[in-house]
Design an enzyme around this catalytic site. Sequence first.
Site, mmCIF file in Angstrom:
data_model
loop_
_atom_site.group_PDB
_atom_site.id
_atom_site.type_symbol
_atom_site.label_atom_id
_atom_site.label_comp_id
_atom_site.label_asym_id
_atom_site.label_seq_id
_atom_site.Cartn_x
_atom_site.Cartn_y
_atom_site.Cartn_z
ATOM 1 N N LYS A 1 37.503 4.943 29.272
ATOM 2 C CA LYS A 1 37.049 3.588 28.950
ATOM 3 C C LYS A 1 37.918 2.540 29.635
ATOM 4 O O LYS A 1 39.138 2.694 29.726
ATOM 5 C CB LYS A 1 37.089 3.412 27.427
ATOM 6 C CG LYS A 1 36.484 2.145 26.897
ATOM 7 C CD LYS A 1 36.546 2.151 25.369
ATOM 8 C CE LYS A 1 35.923 0.892 24.775
ATOM 9 N NZ LYS A 1 35.986 0.907 23.286
ATOM 10 N N SER B 1 31.540 -0.328 21.616
ATOM 11 C CA SER B 1 31.986 -0.871 22.882
ATOM 12 C C SER B 1 32.219 0.199 23.958
ATOM 13 O O SER B 1 32.451 -0.145 25.123
ATOM 14 C CB SER B 1 33.285 -1.667 22.687
ATOM 15 O OG SER B 1 34.313 -0.836 22.182
ATOM 16 N N SER C 1 32.675 2.057 17.772
ATOM 17 C CA SER C 1 32.649 1.898 19.232
ATOM 18 C C SER C 1 32.539 3.198 20.007
ATOM 19 O O SER C 1 32.206 3.179 21.192
ATOM 20 C CB SER C 1 33.897 1.138 19.696
ATOM 21 O OG SER C 1 33.850 -0.205 19.270
#
Length: 451
Positions: free
Chosen positions: A75, A150, A174
């Site tokens: 990420k 996210s 997320s």
Amino acid sequence: TSAHELCSLLRAGRLGSAELLEMFIKRVERLDGTLNAVVVRDYQRARSRARELDEMLLVHGEVKGVLHGLPMTVKEELQVAGLSCTSGDPEYASVVSHTSCEAVLRLEAAGAVIFGKTNVPLGCLDWQTYNPIYGATGNPWDLTHSPGGSSGGSAAAVAAGLSPLELGGDVAGSIRVPASFCGVVGLAPTHERIPCRGPHSMVVYGPLARSAADCALALSVLEAPCCQFAMPPGTATTMASVALESMQDAQFDWKQVRLAVWTCQEGAPVVDDDIRLAISSVVDTLREAGAMIDEEARPALDGENLRGGNPGAGVGCARAYQGLLAHCNGIEQPAAILLEARASIQDAWCQFFKAEASFDAVLLPVTVSPAFPSDLRPPPANAFIPADRMMKLDDGSQRPYGDHYFWPHLSIIAGLPAVAVPTGLTPSSQLPVGVQLVGPSGSDKYILQLA
């Protein structure tokens, strides 16, 4: 091919890291133009590392670790030395990490080859994935829909076969919401089980992959103490391999598994029909296998602490998470009240799992709906989600955007492990839908076995 199968081929010398890396690079270059999942690409350094690992094995007969030579992505918000780390915020567009975070170091110490970073929403605060720096990421199943957030770029990359393994972060779903939206497995581990340098004390880092076994493989590396990698050559690999084989060979006696099913709560957002059907199907399958199912049992949580125990509010939290309570739930409360509510939720979960007729895990919705059509209006300058924002669903109806927050936060606030598992596709829109399993603190491997 699964990540653990690729790792077996790599360690056996039947597949070269450089060869495998080129395959993934070609997939990214061919497929990621419209998807836009892998937004930071580090091909040159990855190629150099892959060649070094191939030489280590072929010339010296040495294996770096259980992930020897495996290409993967992480990420964008995670620190990787030499790569940008912006969380999609133009204010940090020039920020380059000088060091890697501990979780990334552990992946690399086990032999992983990190060749890129995946997209995030602005400030990592949204159930969609778009920002002013990198643009929008689509859902691989339907590019007009959200991949979640996210860790939306993470889930999209794994689902599209651009990366066999990902490392994401979770504080309000997320990892699990994107996993559910994109049809992959995502683990939000027990709090502090994996070293985390997140912007808030409740953030956890965890793997996303195409199977629970692959998540278990990553967990075996990420949770290991640093001293593991100072052991004699091959020791770490052997330990992780044994752990994975043990999981794969385990034969569950489902008649000994006791599960609670929690799909509704007074005052909570109602899940839609697609989610209810998915959970009902899973429950029917588990009952047929002999599992003991209780659809009434749940932790003794009242409406006040459910609404007040927001993981994103508290002393010292980063700008992106300040006000999450107000903007997702429309409630303003002092930090002391939030911390008290959090402690109350933790205690309720603890008592629930410690009860005489205790449960092995709880089956929950991941969120209230499958992936919804993307709404790419310009994000607010402060990265907060407006309290009155609505999301439009495929049937044309609308519901509050903050509804997605309720179900993912129930476990993360108590520091409990939760794994999102795909269950299939929705009948109408043919989009993935998933459920989540929550277990007692430290039961990460067990819930992955259940998954």
